[in-house]
Design a protein around this motif. Structure first.
Motif, PDB file in Angstrom:
ATOM      1  N   GLN A 254     -22.096  17.029 -52.202  1.00  0.00           N
ATOM      2  CA  GLN A 254     -22.007  18.481 -52.370  1.00  0.00           C
ATOM      3  C   GLN A 254     -20.765  18.869 -53.162  1.00  0.00           C
ATOM      4  O   GLN A 254     -20.821  19.697 -54.084  1.00  0.00           O
ATOM      5  CB  GLN A 254     -21.990  19.156 -50.995  1.00  0.00           C
ATOM      6  CG  GLN A 254     -22.078  20.675 -51.037  1.00  0.00           C
ATOM      7  CD  GLN A 254     -22.137  21.273 -49.634  1.00  0.00           C
ATOM      8  OE1 GLN A 254     -22.465  20.592 -48.662  1.00  0.00           O
ATOM      9  NE2 GLN A 254     -21.804  22.548 -49.533  1.00  0.00           N
ATOM     10  N   VAL A 255     -19.621  18.267 -52.821  1.00  0.00           N
ATOM     11  CA  VAL A 255     -18.370  18.564 -53.526  1.00  0.00           C
ATOM     12  C   VAL A 255     -18.447  18.080 -54.973  1.00  0.00           C
ATOM     13  O   VAL A 255     -18.056  18.796 -55.911  1.00  0.00           O
ATOM     14  CB  VAL A 255     -17.174  17.915 -52.798  1.00  0.00           C
ATOM     15  CG1 VAL A 255     -15.890  18.092 -53.615  1.00  0.00           C
ATOM     16  CG2 VAL A 255     -16.998  18.528 -51.410  1.00  0.00           C
ATOM     17  N   ARG A 256     -18.967  16.884 -55.186  1.00  0.00           N
ATOM     18  CA  ARG A 256     -19.073  16.345 -56.543  1.00  0.00           C
ATOM     19  C   ARG A 256     -20.004  17.194 -57.414  1.00  0.00           C
ATOM     20  O   ARG A 256     -19.722  17.429 -58.596  1.00  0.00           O
ATOM     21  CB  ARG A 256     -19.574  14.905 -56.482  1.00  0.00           C
ATOM     22  CG  ARG A 256     -18.498  13.904 -56.085  1.00  0.00           C
ATOM     23  CD  ARG A 256     -19.058  12.516 -55.935  1.00  0.00           C
ATOM     24  NE  ARG A 256     -17.988  11.546 -55.678  1.00  0.00           N
ATOM     25  CZ  ARG A 256     -18.203  10.334 -55.178  1.00  0.00           C
ATOM     26  NH1 ARG A 256     -19.434   9.945 -54.882  1.00  0.00           N
ATOM     27  NH2 ARG A 256     -17.192   9.518 -54.973  1.00  0.00           N
ATOM     28  N   ASN A 257     -21.101  17.642 -56.832  1.00  0.00           N
ATOM     29  CA  ASN A 257     -22.035  18.489 -57.592  1.00  0.00           C
ATOM     30  C   ASN A 257     -21.385  19.796 -57.996  1.00  0.00           C
ATOM     31  O   ASN A 257     -21.621  20.312 -59.099  1.00  0.00           O
ATOM     32  CB  ASN A 257     -23.296  18.761 -56.766  1.00  0.00           C
ATOM     33  CG  ASN A 257     -24.187  17.540 -56.657  1.00  0.00           C
ATOM     34  OD1 ASN A 257     -24.119  16.642 -57.493  1.00  0.00           O
ATOM     35  ND2 ASN A 257     -25.019  17.487 -55.622  1.00  0.00           N
ATOM     36  N   TYR A 262     -19.279  23.415 -62.197  1.00  0.00           N
ATOM     37  CA  TYR A 262     -18.298  24.366 -62.705  1.00  0.00           C
ATOM     38  C   TYR A 262     -17.282  23.722 -63.653  1.00  0.00           C
ATOM     39  O   TYR A 262     -16.296  24.364 -64.042  1.00  0.00           O
ATOM     40  CB  TYR A 262     -17.579  25.059 -61.555  1.00  0.00           C
ATOM     41  CG  TYR A 262     -18.497  25.946 -60.736  1.00  0.00           C
ATOM     42  CD1 TYR A 262     -18.901  27.192 -61.205  1.00  0.00           C
ATOM     43  CD2 TYR A 262     -18.987  25.510 -59.504  1.00  0.00           C
ATOM     44  CE1 TYR A 262     -19.762  27.998 -60.461  1.00  0.00           C
ATOM     45  CE2 TYR A 262     -19.846  26.309 -58.757  1.00  0.00           C
ATOM     46  CZ  TYR A 262     -20.232  27.550 -59.243  1.00  0.00           C
ATOM     47  OH  TYR A 262     -21.094  28.339 -58.510  1.00  0.00           O
ATOM     48  N   GLY A 263     -17.494  22.463 -63.986  1.00  0.00           N
ATOM     49  CA  GLY A 263     -16.604  21.800 -64.932  1.00  0.00           C
ATOM     50  C   GLY A 263     -15.197  21.607 -64.413  1.00  0.00           C
ATOM     51  O   GLY A 263     -14.241  21.584 -65.197  1.00  0.00           O
ATOM     52  N   TYR A 275     -15.254  24.200 -50.319  1.00  0.00           N
ATOM     53  CA  TYR A 275     -16.427  23.835 -51.107  1.00  0.00           C
ATOM     54  C   TYR A 275     -17.647  23.587 -50.210  1.00  0.00           C
ATOM     55  O   TYR A 275     -18.776  23.539 -50.697  1.00  0.00           O
ATOM     56  CB  TYR A 275     -16.160  22.559 -51.919  1.00  0.00           C
ATOM     57  CG  TYR A 275     -15.415  22.795 -53.207  1.00  0.00           C
ATOM     58  CD1 TYR A 275     -14.354  23.692 -53.289  1.00  0.00           C
ATOM     59  CD2 TYR A 275     -15.760  22.102 -54.362  1.00  0.00           C
ATOM     60  CE1 TYR A 275     -13.674  23.894 -54.474  1.00  0.00           C
ATOM     61  CE2 TYR A 275     -15.079  22.300 -55.559  1.00  0.00           C
ATOM     62  CZ  TYR A 275     -14.033  23.201 -55.601  1.00  0.00           C
ATOM     63  OH  TYR A 275     -13.360  23.404 -56.781  1.00  0.00           O
ATOM     64  N   LEU A 276     -17.401  23.414 -48.924  1.00  0.00           N
ATOM     65  CA  LEU A 276     -18.484  23.107 -47.993  1.00  0.00           C
ATOM     66  C   LEU A 276     -18.923  24.383 -47.287  1.00  0.00           C
ATOM     67  O   LEU A 276     -18.094  25.153 -46.808  1.00  0.00           O
ATOM     68  CB  LEU A 276     -18.018  22.061 -46.975  1.00  0.00           C
ATOM     69  CG  LEU A 276     -17.474  20.750 -47.596  1.00  0.00           C
ATOM     70  CD1 LEU A 276     -16.898  19.854 -46.519  1.00  0.00           C
ATOM     71  CD2 LEU A 276     -18.580  20.032 -48.355  1.00  0.00           C
TER      72      LEU A 276
END
Length: 333
Positions: A254-257, A262-263, A275-276
């Motif tokens: 989820q964090v990596r996506n 958002y670059g 982020y979660l």
């Protein structure tokens, strides 16, 4: 008048704690009598009750001598199946009384030595070994899970499984596991390195965390060999990432996506939780509390069990399980 049961000669002969543990307890009690007399009685009574509990636990016969497995010991495959029959937490009433009682004893032993370590915080000579015994109890509890995992692994031969089944029974009979003690140093070093190297997250590739932990572990050849052998195994890498970041496989994705969407090139320790969308899956391991280490292990183990049940992607075993199984395989060659 209430009659107090005096231990029989047989009960007194039962060895509940090792000679080294008894020697340490004696030194701790002697030091407390001199330095903290108000706390001496509390520690003395805690260990008295632990010994009483231990005498009751170790008075149970070995699993090999009970009706539960007596008739199938000649068949090694059936012995493995018999032990696996009560490995699931939901099968607690299927477990032999000796096994259930031993787990209670280990919990009581952990609390007793944790109390002793808290009472001796200003005396490293006594505090460090008391804390070490608390950690060894945690690894013994972990070892039981690893044994069950090995017995359920089709990759192990029946001969190896038979040997591991006997080792597991020896753990229940003695309250210690010689195999995990052998690798206790590597696991302890791994946890100490993780404690001293909180995750920085950054690019979320895990390389910097792994590099710092490997440096902190120094010349640990067992760990180096493990990394070399398992570096290309996705399941090991995923389990290692969960251990390093303190996040579940699903949360890491989820964090990596989000970083990719958002670059964003990196994320800070403070930002990652935002982020979660929901409460973190795993508890935060902090304050060097040995109980938190076991909690974190069990949470990851349960998540692995769920993934296996629903055939979901991600690690299917914890890093500790994978590491100990790796060592067992090497020894079996």
């Amino acid at each position: 008048m209430v009659q107090v049961h005096a231990p029989s000669a047989h009960e007194q002969d039962l060895k509940v704690l090792s000679d080294e543990e008894e020697l340490l307890i004696g030194k701790i009690e002697e030091w407390l009598q001199e330095k903290r007399p108000q706390d001496y009685f509390l520690v003395h009574e805690r260990f008295r009750r632990l010994r009483n509990l231990g005498r009751a636990v170790f008075d149970y016969p070995s699993i090999k001598e009970t009706q539960f497995v007596r008739d199938i010991l000649v068949n090694e495959h059936q012995l493995t199946e018999s032990l696996l029959a009560f490995s699931a937490p939901s099968h607690v009433l299927r477990a032999p009384a000796k096994v259930a009682a031993l787990r209670s004893f280990l919990v009581a032993k952990f609390h007793a030595f944790s109390l002793a370590s808290r009472m001796t915080e200003k005396n490293d000579i006594l505090n460090i070994p008391a804390k070490s015994i608390s950690f060894s109890v945690i690894y013994t509890l972990m070892a039981e899970d690893v044994y069950f995992s090995c017995l359920d692994d089709p990759g192990f031969s029946n001969i190896t499984k038979s040997r591991l089944a006997n080792d597991l029974i020896a753990l229940w009979d003695s309250g210690t596991d010689q195999r995990s003690i052998k690798h206790l140093m590597a696991l302890s070093s791994l946890w100490k390195a993780r404690d001293s190297t909180p995750p920085g997250f950054g690019t979320m590739d895990g390389n910097s965390e792994l590099f710092r932990i490997s440096i902190d572990m120094g010349a640990d050849t067992e760990w180096e060999e493990f990394l070399k052998e398992e570096s290309t195994n996705d399941y090991t890498r995923w389990a290692l990432e969960e251990f390093l970041f303190g996040l579940s496989y699903e949360e890491i994705l989820q964090v990596r996506n989000r970083l990719k969407k958002y670059g964003v090139t990196c994320v800070s320790h403070e930002e990652v939780r935002s982020y979660l969308d929901s409460k973190p899956v795993y508890s935060i391991v902090e304050d060097h509390d040995p109980r938190a280490i076991y909690d974190f292990f069990i949470e990851r183990r349960d998540a692995c069990t769920l993934r296996k049940r629903v055939n979901a992607p991600g690690p299917l075993h914890t890093l500790e399980e994978i590491y100990l199984k790796y060592r067992i395989i090497l020894e079996a060659r």
